[in-house]
Design a protein around this motif. Structure first.
Motif, PDB file in Angstrom:
ATOM      1  N   VAL A 179       0.835  -1.205   0.000  1.00  0.00           N
ATOM      2  CA  VAL A 179       0.000   0.000   0.000  1.00  0.00           C
ATOM      3  C   VAL A 179       0.866   1.249   0.000  1.00  0.00           C
ATOM      4  O   VAL A 179       0.616   2.203  -0.756  1.00  0.00           O
ATOM      5  CB  VAL A 179      -0.946  -0.003   1.226  1.00  0.00           C
ATOM      6  CG1 VAL A 179      -1.661   1.340   1.356  1.00  0.00           C
ATOM      7  CG2 VAL A 179      -1.968  -1.123   1.104  1.00  0.00           C
ATOM      8  N   LEU A 180       1.906   1.265   0.825  1.00  0.00           N
ATOM      9  CA  LEU A 180       2.787   2.435   0.890  1.00  0.00           C
ATOM     10  C   LEU A 180       3.453   2.691  -0.460  1.00  0.00           C
ATOM     11  O   LEU A 180       3.523   3.834  -0.927  1.00  0.00           O
ATOM     12  CB  LEU A 180       3.847   2.233   1.967  1.00  0.00           C
ATOM     13  CG  LEU A 180       4.904   3.338   2.086  1.00  0.00           C
ATOM     14  CD1 LEU A 180       4.255   4.667   2.446  1.00  0.00           C
ATOM     15  CD2 LEU A 180       5.967   2.960   3.114  1.00  0.00           C
ATOM     16  N   MET A 181       3.949   1.634  -1.091  1.00  0.00           N
ATOM     17  CA  MET A 181       4.630   1.816  -2.372  1.00  0.00           C
ATOM     18  C   MET A 181       3.685   2.376  -3.430  1.00  0.00           C
ATOM     19  O   MET A 181       4.043   3.292  -4.184  1.00  0.00           O
ATOM     20  CB  MET A 181       5.208   0.479  -2.851  1.00  0.00           C
ATOM     21  CG  MET A 181       6.331  -0.085  -1.991  1.00  0.00           C
ATOM     22  SD  MET A 181       7.781   0.994  -1.880  1.00  0.00           S
ATOM     23  CE  MET A 181       7.550   1.660  -0.221  1.00  0.00           C
ATOM     24  N   MET A 182       2.478   1.839  -3.490  1.00  0.00           N
ATOM     25  CA  MET A 182       1.543   2.283  -4.519  1.00  0.00           C
ATOM     26  C   MET A 182       0.998   3.674  -4.226  1.00  0.00           C
ATOM     27  O   MET A 182       0.850   4.493  -5.147  1.00  0.00           O
ATOM     28  CB  MET A 182       0.392   1.282  -4.641  1.00  0.00           C
ATOM     29  CG  MET A 182       0.814  -0.080  -5.178  1.00  0.00           C
ATOM     30  SD  MET A 182       1.622  -0.005  -6.796  1.00  0.00           S
ATOM     31  CE  MET A 182       0.308   0.698  -7.796  1.00  0.00           C
ATOM     32  N   GLU A 183       0.723   3.972  -2.981  1.00  0.00           N
ATOM     33  CA  GLU A 183       0.150   5.272  -2.633  1.00  0.00           C
ATOM     34  C   GLU A 183       1.189   6.387  -2.717  1.00  0.00           C
ATOM     35  O   GLU A 183       0.882   7.503  -3.153  1.00  0.00           O
ATOM     36  CB  GLU A 183      -0.449   5.235  -1.218  1.00  0.00           C
ATOM     37  CG  GLU A 183      -1.675   4.345  -1.075  1.00  0.00           C
ATOM     38  CD  GLU A 183      -2.861   4.879  -1.861  1.00  0.00           C
ATOM     39  OE1 GLU A 183      -2.923   6.105  -2.095  1.00  0.00           O
ATOM     40  OE2 GLU A 183      -3.732   4.074  -2.252  1.00  0.00           O
ATOM     41  N   ALA A 184       2.424   6.091  -2.302  1.00  0.00           N
ATOM     42  CA  ALA A 184       3.446   7.141  -2.254  1.00  0.00           C
ATOM     43  C   ALA A 184       4.255   7.238  -3.541  1.00  0.00           C
ATOM     44  O   ALA A 184       4.615   8.339  -3.971  1.00  0.00           O
ATOM     45  CB  ALA A 184       4.388   6.900  -1.068  1.00  0.00           C
TER      46      ALA A 184
END
Length: 317
Positions: free
Chosen positions: A295-300
């Motif tokens: 989630v962090l990789m895709m959102e950020a």
């Protein structure tokens, strides 16, 4: 209908057994079989023992089975198929090879996806996901004495970031949380990432860490993995110090004191099997850490960088 159908244990029709014979577990007793004529047509029949309950197919019409019950059903099916040959019984394939290949092809296309992908609702399955599915099928069919021995897809190694790229990306991600991520979840995920950069170890080695493995108050801050110390730079130390503060704030609310596992849940869990909802601060599962990283990789960043890609390798090594 299966033996002990009241608890939905599936079975396989067997050849007629004598009254004195003890039927194998999870296999329904067949007393007789043959054919007869009905309305001018020849019809085959089975005379089976009458069991209370309902077939598994009827139970599935109400929706998916809870995971514990689904595992119980699968175990009973495997036990029945495994013991049938020793008892001199024959059965049809529970899943013909061609049907397995059709299902795997659909899974590869993303047609069997039950959860929305971070990339696309119908994104194709990854190589690692297909490898896991194929391995499970091979093991199950081997246990049932009908091994398919399907070739397991092999993932190609991904390019890793250089030490400079890994640290630069870590600094960028540690600035502030994405809009769709809880601050506490972001702090935990960044802490996992910081240790991956510092130690060049993946989730398999980082997930079992406990509070005692961190030495942040030493002159040379470090983390112990496998008894070996890995030094922490200023950025990594600051991220982990912040993460420990959040860890303490969450776990002190739990009756019985502080949780010693380094990674804990940051939100209440899901109710399962009628049990109370687990509070935040419980030891986090490995899949929880992996999902938060995605989630962090895709959102950020908008790209699915793997945690292992931050485990950089020096050019001189």
């Amino acid at each position: 209908m299966t033996r002990a159908a009241a608890d939905r244990r599936p079975g396989s029709p067997a050849k007629p057994q004598s009254p004195a014979a003890s039927p194998p577990p999870n296999i329904v007793t067949v007393h007789d079989f043959g054919s007869t004529t009905h309305n001018g047509q020849t019809c085959a029949y089975l005379v089976m023992e009458l069991l209370p309950g309902k077939p598994l197919s009827a139970a599935l019409e109400a929706g998916r089975l809870p995971l514990p019950q689904a595992l119980h059903v699968a175990t009973c099916v495997a036990d029945a198929l495994n013991t049938a040959p020793d008892a001199g019984l024959t059965h049809r394939d529970i899943k013909p090879p061609d049907a397995v290949l059709v299902w795997l092809a659909a899974a590869q296309r993303g047609a069997t996806r039950r959860r929305t992908s971070l990339q696309d609702p119908h994104a194709a399955a990854s190589v690692s996901a297909m490898a896991a599915r194929t391995t499970t099928i091979n093991k199950f069919t081997w246990w049932c004495r009908r091994p398919l021995n399907l070739p397991v897809p092999k993932a190609t190694p991904v390019d890793r970031l250089s030490p400079t790229e890994a640290t630069r990306t870590l600094r960028l991600l540690s600035g502030h949380p994405p809009a769709k991520m809880f601050t506490s979840t972001w702090e935990r995920t960044i802490a996992v990432l910081a240790l991956a950069v510092a130690t060049r170890h993946g989730i398999a080695e980082l997930h079992p860490l406990r509070l005692e493995h961190l030495a942040l108050d030493q002159r040379l801050p470090h983390v112990l993995i496998g008894g070996e110390p890995y030094p922490l730079d200023t950025l990594q130390w600051a991220i982990l110090t912040r993460g420990l503060g959040t860890h303490a704030a969450i776990t002190t609310r739990i009756e019985g004191g502080q949780v010693q596992e380094l990674w804990v849940t940051t939100a209440p869990g899901r109710p399962r099997g009628g049990r109370p909802v687990p509070p935040p601060g419980m030891p986090a599962a490995r899949r929880t850490l992996e999902a938060a990283h995605r989630v962090l990789m895709m959102e950020a960043l908008g790209t699915p960088l793997l945690l292992e890609q931050f485990c950089s390798v020096d050019p001189d090594e």
